[in-house]
Motif scaffolding. Sequence first.
Motif, PDB file in Angstrom:
ATOM      1  N   ASP A 167       0.826  -1.195   0.000  1.00  0.00           N
ATOM      2  CA  ASP A 167       0.000   0.000   0.000  1.00  0.00           C
ATOM      3  C   ASP A 167       0.872   1.262   0.000  1.00  0.00           C
ATOM      4  N   GLY A 168       2.127   1.117   0.414  1.00  0.00           N
ATOM      5  CA  GLY A 168       3.111   2.198   0.362  1.00  0.00           C
ATOM      6  C   GLY A 168       4.109   1.874  -0.737  1.00  0.00           C
ATOM      7  N   LEU A 169       5.340   1.532  -0.344  1.00  0.00           N
ATOM      8  CA  LEU A 169       6.376   1.250  -1.355  1.00  0.00           C
ATOM      9  C   LEU A 169       7.351   0.214  -0.816  1.00  0.00           C
ATOM     10  N   LEU A 170       7.632  -0.805  -1.637  1.00  0.00           N
ATOM     11  CA  LEU A 170       8.718  -1.750  -1.329  1.00  0.00           C
ATOM     12  C   LEU A 170       9.803  -1.502  -2.359  1.00  0.00           C
ATOM     13  N   PHE A 171      11.055  -1.617  -1.961  1.00  0.00           N
ATOM     14  CA  PHE A 171      12.129  -1.409  -2.947  1.00  0.00           C
ATOM     15  C   PHE A 171      13.403  -2.122  -2.531  1.00  0.00           C
ATOM     16  N   THR A 172      14.248  -2.373  -3.532  1.00  0.00           N
ATOM     17  CA  THR A 172      15.607  -2.866  -3.268  1.00  0.00           C
ATOM     18  C   THR A 172      16.551  -2.093  -4.175  1.00  0.00           C
ATOM     19  N   VAL A 173      17.796  -1.954  -3.720  1.00  0.00           N
ATOM     20  CA  VAL A 173      18.837  -1.433  -4.605  1.00  0.00           C
ATOM     21  C   VAL A 173      20.002  -2.422  -4.567  1.00  0.00           C
ATOM     22  N   GLY A 174      20.461  -2.782  -5.762  1.00  0.00           N
ATOM     23  CA  GLY A 174      21.550  -3.756  -5.872  1.00  0.00           C
ATOM     24  C   GLY A 174      22.705  -3.189  -6.694  1.00  0.00           C
ATOM     25  N   TYR A 175      23.841  -3.876  -6.649  1.00  0.00           N
ATOM     26  CA  TYR A 175      25.050  -3.397  -7.340  1.00  0.00           C
ATOM     27  C   TYR A 175      25.660  -4.555  -8.130  1.00  0.00           C
ATOM     28  N   SER A 176      26.155  -4.243  -9.321  1.00  0.00           N
ATOM     29  CA  SER A 176      26.648  -5.296 -10.217  1.00  0.00           C
ATOM     30  C   SER A 176      28.109  -5.621  -9.921  1.00  0.00           C
ATOM     31  N   PRO A 177      28.588  -6.769 -10.388  1.00  0.00           N
ATOM     32  CA  PRO A 177      30.025  -7.052 -10.260  1.00  0.00           C
ATOM     33  C   PRO A 177      30.867  -5.958 -10.910  1.00  0.00           C
ATOM     34  N   SER A 178      30.395  -5.335 -12.010  1.00  0.00           N
ATOM     35  CA  SER A 178      31.231  -4.285 -12.630  1.00  0.00           C
ATOM     36  C   SER A 178      31.341  -3.043 -11.749  1.00  0.00           C
ATOM     37  N   TYR A 179      30.335  -2.787 -10.933  1.00  0.00           N
ATOM     38  CA  TYR A 179      30.444  -1.673  -9.982  1.00  0.00           C
ATOM     39  C   TYR A 179      31.636  -1.911  -9.047  1.00  0.00           C
ATOM     40  N   PHE A 180      31.729  -3.118  -8.502  1.00  0.00           N
ATOM     41  CA  PHE A 180      32.826  -3.406  -7.569  1.00  0.00           C
ATOM     42  C   PHE A 180      34.170  -3.386  -8.301  1.00  0.00           C
ATOM     43  N   PHE A 204      36.015  -0.096  -8.788  1.00  0.00           N
ATOM     44  CA  PHE A 204      36.753   0.404  -7.615  1.00  0.00           C
ATOM     45  C   PHE A 204      37.860  -0.561  -7.211  1.00  0.00           C
ATOM     46  N   GLY A 205      38.130  -1.512  -8.076  1.00  0.00           N
ATOM     47  CA  GLY A 205      39.206  -2.467  -7.817  1.00  0.00           C
ATOM     48  C   GLY A 205      38.923  -3.353  -6.614  1.00  0.00           C
ATOM     49  N   GLU A 206      37.632  -3.552  -6.328  1.00  0.00           N
ATOM     50  CA  GLU A 206      37.287  -4.355  -5.150  1.00  0.00           C
ATOM     51  C   GLU A 206      36.808  -5.730  -5.585  1.00  0.00           C
ATOM     52  N   SER A 207      37.202  -6.737  -4.808  1.00  0.00           N
ATOM     53  CA  SER A 207      36.691  -8.056  -5.175  1.00  0.00           C
ATOM     54  C   SER A 207      35.455  -8.336  -4.339  1.00  0.00           C
ATOM     55  N   LEU A 208      34.550  -9.054  -4.945  1.00  0.00           N
ATOM     56  CA  LEU A 208      33.254  -9.302  -4.325  1.00  0.00           C
ATOM     57  C   LEU A 208      33.299 -10.700  -3.723  1.00  0.00           C
ATOM     58  N   SER A 209      33.177 -10.785  -2.421  1.00  0.00           N
ATOM     59  CA  SER A 209      33.326 -12.084  -1.769  1.00  0.00           C
ATOM     60  C   SER A 209      32.023 -12.885  -1.788  1.00  0.00           C
ATOM     61  N   VAL A 210      31.347 -12.816  -2.929  1.00  0.00           N
ATOM     62  CA  VAL A 210      30.035 -13.454  -3.060  1.00  0.00           C
ATOM     63  C   VAL A 210      30.022 -14.160  -4.403  1.00  0.00           C
ATOM     64  N   ASP A 211      29.342 -15.304  -4.505  1.00  0.00           N
ATOM     65  CA  ASP A 211      29.252 -15.992  -5.797  1.00  0.00           C
ATOM     66  C   ASP A 211      28.299 -15.224  -6.710  1.00  0.00           C
ATOM     67  N   LEU A 212      28.861 -14.327  -7.505  1.00  0.00           N
ATOM     68  CA  LEU A 212      28.054 -13.523  -8.437  1.00  0.00           C
ATOM     69  C   LEU A 212      28.934 -13.099  -9.615  1.00  0.00           C
ATOM     70  N   PRO A 213      28.863 -13.815 -10.733  1.00  0.00           N
ATOM     71  CA  PRO A 213      29.688 -13.452 -11.886  1.00  0.00           C
ATOM     72  C   PRO A 213      29.122 -12.235 -12.616  1.00  0.00           C
ATOM     73  N   PRO A 214      29.911 -11.613 -13.489  1.00  0.00           N
ATOM     74  CA  PRO A 214      29.362 -10.544 -14.334  1.00  0.00           C
ATOM     75  C   PRO A 214      28.229 -11.105 -15.191  1.00  0.00           C
ATOM     76  N   ALA A 215      27.316 -10.239 -15.607  1.00  0.00           N
ATOM     77  CA  ALA A 215      26.182 -10.703 -16.421  1.00  0.00           C
ATOM     78  C   ALA A 215      26.689 -11.309 -17.724  1.00  0.00           C
ATOM     79  N   GLY A 216      25.998 -12.316 -18.195  1.00  0.00           N
ATOM     80  CA  GLY A 216      26.373 -12.930 -19.477  1.00  0.00           C
ATOM     81  C   GLY A 216      25.500 -14.130 -19.736  1.00  0.00           C
ATOM     82  N   PRO A 217      25.810 -14.868 -20.806  1.00  0.00           N
ATOM     83  CA  PRO A 217      25.006 -16.047 -21.111  1.00  0.00           C
ATOM     84  C   PRO A 217      25.043 -17.048 -19.959  1.00  0.00           C
TER      85      PRO A 217
END
Length: 411
Positions: free
Chosen positions: A102-115, A118-131
């Motif tokens: 009735d109000g608003l639900l939202f999420t904000v996420g960040y891609s592997p290319s964002y990290f 900034f030269g940061e490695s992402l300690s999560v299993d999440l590859p860059p987008a692709g096939p």
Amino acid sequence: MHRRAVLRRLLAAGGAAALSACLDVEFDDDAPEIPSGSPDDRPDRQHAWNAALETDEHGNRRLPRHHVFRSLSYVGEDRERDRGLVETALTDLERAYGASPDGLLFTVGYSPSYFERFGESLSVDLPPAGPVVPGENVRRDDADAFLHLASDHASAVLGAEAALFGDRPANGTDVSRLDGVFELADPEDGRRTGFVGAGLPADREGNFQGVPQEEVHEAAPNFMNFRSGLKGSQATEDRVTIREGRFAGGTTQHVALLVHTLSNWFDRSTQEQVARMFAPDVDAENVGPVGEELTAHNRVDPVDESALHEVADEHGVVGHAQKMARFREDGRPPILRRDVNTDHDHEAGVVFVSLQRAFEEFRRLRVAMAGLDIAASTPVSERQDNGILQYFRTHQRGNFLIPPRRLRALP
Ligand code: HEM
């Protein structure tokens, strides 16, 4: 055209004029006002929407009716300072709208290319987008950030956008602007809209490419008629939450843009549709033309890989849900689907949003859905009779980390 279809068109158009028109349509009578909220009402996990969602008598959750997705580029120069701006803007938004459909639900996420930038490695299993499936030709959504806004009120979704990226207060509350920090990654394609609701796919003006006029069942919640997202075939929010490391409390989000090719879907009998969507041994009578006979389960029994090949040999067809049911743990799949219908550019499709703890869990399911192994050794072919593969194409894929709320501002 009905009121709901008008609102859907206005949301798709976007912008200030659409917002004014939406407010007129939604609040022309004595409709209740949109509730405002407090940041303290929001859970620590951005993706923890379930407690706020409405449920039916079987415990199936209903997503909000209206959705906007924005793929965003980070255009700021001082990340430290911009973190404060983003957090302030999002907190303002939480004051402007209550934490519910009735109000608003939202999420904000960040891609592997964002990290990566900034030269940061992402300690999560999440590859860059692709096939995801071998041989797949998809556009990659490499935007830095991805915003998903959802509400039962089109004017709340548009109002949130107009406040974050324009200069209007949201629901009477001033909201800090984000337009010096984020801009649409692609002015043509960076914004998508979606809708949820029984009867909406059939309620439209003119034709959609890929969907014959008048074919979609008037009570259907999606373009292929059958309802999905039943409680028993969804992961819990705990199951998709990252447990360890810096982003504990977050999740990974895969967003695929699927476009329907339904021309001969509607030539099939309901039993033939059920065989492809569910499984050949599921009786259409127990599903109903739009899935209305289902309760919290889809009636599909898990079968292992070799039994699935036998089904293909015997029936010449395997079901969509059937191909994935073998990945259930304690009776439920490892992914939480929050997909919605879309009619971007008059093409019927799905914005397929899937949440999972690790991307590999999505990949395994999606590869099983492609069923290339079945096509290689049974009468089922790569697209035909292979679940529902014949009825859509994947145009775009994006992968994002949805951090826990405390890290949601430019982590
Ligand atoms: C046009 C696109 C799609 C449509 C219309 C669709 C529709 C459905 C329907 C009607 C069901 C059965 C009802 C239910 O259990 O909720 C189902 C089950 C399911 N679908 Fe899809 N689906 C689509 C794409 C996908 C994709 C891309 C995935 C990703 C892997 C996926 C994963 C699943 C899973 C995991 C289940 C439950 C399996 C189980 O019972 O264990 N679907 N889908």
